[in-house]
Design a protein around this motif. Structure first.
Motif, mmCIF file in Angstrom:
data_model
loop_
_atom_site.group_PDB
_atom_site.id
_atom_site.type_symbol
_atom_site.label_atom_id
_atom_site.label_comp_id
_atom_site.label_asym_id
_atom_site.label_seq_id
_atom_site.Cartn_x
_atom_site.Cartn_y
_atom_site.Cartn_z
ATOM 1 N N ALA A 232 0.822 -1.211 0.000
ATOM 2 C CA ALA A 232 0.000 0.000 0.000
ATOM 3 C C ALA A 232 0.855 1.259 0.000
ATOM 4 O O ALA A 232 0.484 2.278 -0.603
ATOM 5 C CB ALA A 232 -0.928 -0.003 1.210
ATOM 6 N N GLU A 233 2.001 1.218 0.660
ATOM 7 C CA GLU A 233 2.879 2.388 0.721
ATOM 8 C C GLU A 233 3.424 2.735 -0.670
ATOM 9 O O GLU A 233 3.381 3.894 -1.093
ATOM 10 C CB GLU A 233 4.046 2.112 1.678
ATOM 11 C CG GLU A 233 4.993 3.298 1.838
ATOM 12 C CD GLU A 233 6.178 2.979 2.741
ATOM 13 O OE1 GLU A 233 6.751 3.919 3.305
ATOM 14 O OE2 GLU A 233 6.541 1.789 2.863
ATOM 15 N N ALA A 234 3.911 1.718 -1.382
ATOM 16 C CA ALA A 234 4.419 1.953 -2.737
ATOM 17 C C ALA A 234 3.296 2.384 -3.668
ATOM 18 O O ALA A 234 3.483 3.243 -4.538
ATOM 19 C CB ALA A 234 5.088 0.686 -3.263
ATOM 20 N N ARG A 235 2.117 1.804 -3.473
ATOM 21 C CA ARG A 235 0.965 2.123 -4.323
ATOM 22 C C ARG A 235 0.569 3.588 -4.154
ATOM 23 O O ARG A 235 0.272 4.283 -5.129
ATOM 24 C CB ARG A 235 -0.192 1.189 -3.974
ATOM 25 C CG ARG A 235 -1.264 1.090 -5.031
ATOM 26 C CD ARG A 235 -2.160 -0.107 -4.772
ATOM 27 N NE ARG A 235 -2.852 -0.041 -3.502
ATOM 28 C CZ ARG A 235 -2.662 -0.881 -2.472
ATOM 29 N NH1 ARG A 235 -1.789 -1.857 -2.577
ATOM 30 N NH2 ARG A 235 -3.329 -0.748 -1.344
ATOM 31 N N ALA A 236 0.577 4.083 -2.929
ATOM 32 C CA ALA A 236 0.200 5.477 -2.677
ATOM 33 C C ALA A 236 1.262 6.439 -3.199
ATOM 34 O O ALA A 236 0.942 7.512 -3.709
ATOM 35 C CB ALA A 236 -0.015 5.692 -1.188
ATOM 36 N N ALA A 237 2.537 6.055 -3.089
ATOM 37 C CA ALA A 237 3.617 6.918 -3.572
ATOM 38 C C ALA A 237 3.611 7.015 -5.091
ATOM 39 O O ALA A 237 4.039 8.012 -5.667
ATOM 40 C CB ALA A 237 4.962 6.392 -3.071
ATOM 41 N N GLY A 238 3.132 5.958 -5.748
ATOM 42 C CA GLY A 238 3.020 5.973 -7.199
ATOM 43 C C GLY A 238 4.347 5.794 -7.901
ATOM 44 O O GLY A 238 5.320 5.309 -7.332
ATOM 45 N N MET A 239 4.382 6.212 -9.160
ATOM 46 C CA MET A 239 5.585 6.051 -9.957
ATOM 47 C C MET A 239 5.815 7.266 -10.837
ATOM 48 O O MET A 239 4.887 8.020 -11.150
ATOM 49 C CB MET A 239 5.503 4.782 -10.814
ATOM 50 C CG MET A 239 4.358 4.741 -11.798
ATOM 51 S SD MET A 239 4.339 3.226 -12.820
ATOM 52 C CE MET A 239 3.789 1.987 -11.645
ATOM 53 N N VAL A 240 7.065 7.467 -11.194
ATOM 54 C CA VAL A 240 7.450 8.509 -12.149
ATOM 55 C C VAL A 240 8.242 7.810 -13.244
ATOM 56 O O VAL A 240 9.241 7.143 -12.980
ATOM 57 C CB VAL A 240 8.296 9.613 -11.495
ATOM 58 C CG1 VAL A 240 8.643 10.685 -12.531
ATOM 59 C CG2 VAL A 240 7.552 10.233 -10.322
ATOM 60 N N ILE A 241 7.785 7.958 -14.489
ATOM 61 C CA ILE A 241 8.312 7.190 -15.617
ATOM 62 C C ILE A 241 9.041 8.112 -16.585
ATOM 63 O O ILE A 241 8.467 9.088 -17.071
ATOM 64 C CB ILE A 241 7.171 6.462 -16.352
ATOM 65 C CG1 ILE A 241 6.343 5.620 -15.378
ATOM 66 C CG2 ILE A 241 7.725 5.592 -17.487
ATOM 67 C CD1 ILE A 241 4.991 5.209 -15.927
ATOM 68 N N ASN A 242 10.296 7.803 -16.848
ATOM 69 C CA ASN A 242 11.075 8.541 -17.848
ATOM 70 C C ASN A 242 11.022 7.786 -19.171
ATOM 71 O O ASN A 242 11.046 6.557 -19.197
ATOM 72 C CB ASN A 242 12.530 8.682 -17.386
ATOM 73 C CG ASN A 242 13.329 9.598 -18.296
ATOM 74 O OD1 ASN A 242 12.796 10.564 -18.837
ATOM 75 N ND2 ASN A 242 14.602 9.292 -18.469
#
Length: 438
Positions: A232-242
């Protein structure tokens, strides 16, 4: 105007200005913040502490409130008062709100998480999935680092996804990779390498095998979905894609494939009105996808193909020897029969007898093809795959890389250098078109 720096030079930066620096290929510099506060790509610089920046680096030191910066050594540098940083940090503020909402929603619901990814996972609270797009030399990598750095400074652990195979921000060029960012990215050492998930494409140009590139993007996205479903922690932080800078024709199709594979809901477009318009038309009927046009920084420098090749060599050398030659790579050799080398792509898709009359067999771009060990592999960079069987090579991540230093046909021995001693973690090796000579 740009000034050629030598010995020790001080620059006083006013509020919301930046010092743009280009280090030459024959030198390095030492830099410190004398007073005030300043940051490089979202990472705050420690005051009164000298950092060494190696040859060929280009970066900008930005200050929100004013600072004095001292540079020791020779470089090109100038101060710029007009920057797009306010718009960039405004984007960060909106992403921060989405992360908070996702975290609060996850905390207020009790969900039985699936052991494997299924449709229920799509209903779980999600943080922002940001993809940064634009042509080459538009500042995508810089903006990506800023967004990751600002998020990490607020105790999030966003996932960085690198689809730019020509650059290699996480590891060597020719790879697709993802890694959690648990603290601001070190302005000198770059992306941390504790637990990266790396897939080997094997080329620095996506046109070399677009089907293979698509398959790896899909597999990387699938693995991250599984990880997010259970965290859940990673899911909330999300992602940034280059992403890569190929945005025309097939490049645009690959870009759309990446957006859809990772379910990106925020598309940041840098430096091209046409691309913004194309994406807006493409997603105008799809709710929940925000497309934001941003100005590229005036400090973005166009890089020649020669410069890019040199930086790729630098990144590969760093993998084996470390940023400051502080690693001791291990030389070893194996019998030809101790390893199996493969490539992705080649061989006919179907026998001629199975094709319509007059049709010619075409190469299968995703087929796993064995490679006969010969002098053709000399100086090749090979990936050590985690695949259990050859037919799993296309979609298996890799443990690391070796480079081939000698092929002894008479003795049937392959000599190589690895970043650490000990036997290889697997005997299945993947070759591409990557070459490197010390």
């Amino acid at each position: 105007m740009a000034s050629s720096l030598s010995t020790v030079t001080r620059h006083k930066l006013q509020k919301e200005s930046e010092l743009r620096v280009e280090v030459g290929w024959e030198s390095s510099i030492r830099l410190q913040v004398i007073d005030g506060t300043a940051e490089i790509f979202g990472t705050e610089l420690p005051p009164q502490f000298k950092l060494t920046f190696t040859a060929g680096l280009k970066f900008a030191i930005f200050t929100w409130d004013g600072a004095t910066v001292e540079i020791e050594g020779s470089a090109e540098a100038y101060v710029a008062d007009e920057t797009p940083m306010v718009s960039y940090v405004n984007v960060h503020a909106i992403l921060e709100q989405r992360r908070v909402r996702a975290r609060d929603a996850a905390a207020s619901t009790t969900t039985t998480l699936p052991s494997t990814m299924n449709a229920d996972a799509a209903l779980q609270p999600q943080g922002p999935r940001v993809i940064v797009v634009g042509p080459s030399d538009s500042g995508k990598s810089s903006l990506t680092r800023m967004l990751l750095g600002w998020a990490a400074r607020q105790d999030w652990k966003p996932t960085f996804v690198d689809l730019d195979i020509g650059q290699g921000s996480v590891t060597i060029p020719g790879t697709l990779a993802a890694t959690p960012i648990e603290m601001p990215i070190d302005p000198v050492e770059g992306i941390p390498l504790e637990v990266p998930l790396v897939y080997f494409y094997g080329h620095v140009n996506p046109s070399a095998n677009t089907d293979s590139y698509r398959a790896l993007v899909k597999e990387l996205a699938r693995m991250l979905e599984i990880q997010f479903a259970a965290n859940a922690e990673a899911r909330a932080a999300g992602m940034v894609i280059n992403t890569m800078g190929w945005v025309e024709g097939v490049g645009f199709e690959l870009l759309l494939h990446g957006i859809e594979s990772f379910n990106a809901d925020v598309i940041l477009v840098l430096g091209q009105e046409k691309l913004y318009s194309m994406l807006r038309d493409k997603f105008k009927t799809k709710p929940g996808v925000d497309i934001v046009k941003l100005h590229k920084s005036g400090g973005v420098v166009a890089r020649s193909s020669k410069f890019r090749q040199r930086m790729r060599n630098v990144k590969t050398r760093e993998y084996f020897y470390g940023l400051s030659n502080d690693l001791s790579p291990h030389a070893a050799s194996v019998n030809f029969t101790d390893v199996q080398v493969f490539r992705i792509g080649g061989g006919p898709q179907a026998p001629r007898s199975a094709l319509p009359i007059g049709a010619e067999p075409t190469a299968d771009p995703t087929r796993v093809v064995p490679v006969t060990i010969s002098h053709d592999l000399l100086h090749s960079v090979l990936a050590v795959s985690y695949a259990a069987e050859p037919d799993q090579l296309l979609t298996s991540n890799v443990a690391g890389f070796i480079y081939v230093t000698e092929i002894d046909i008479a003795r049937k021995r392959l000599s190589y250098v690895a970043p650490c001693p000990g036997p290889l973690p697997n005997n299945l090796l993947l070759a591409g078109s990557l070459l490197w000579v010390e």
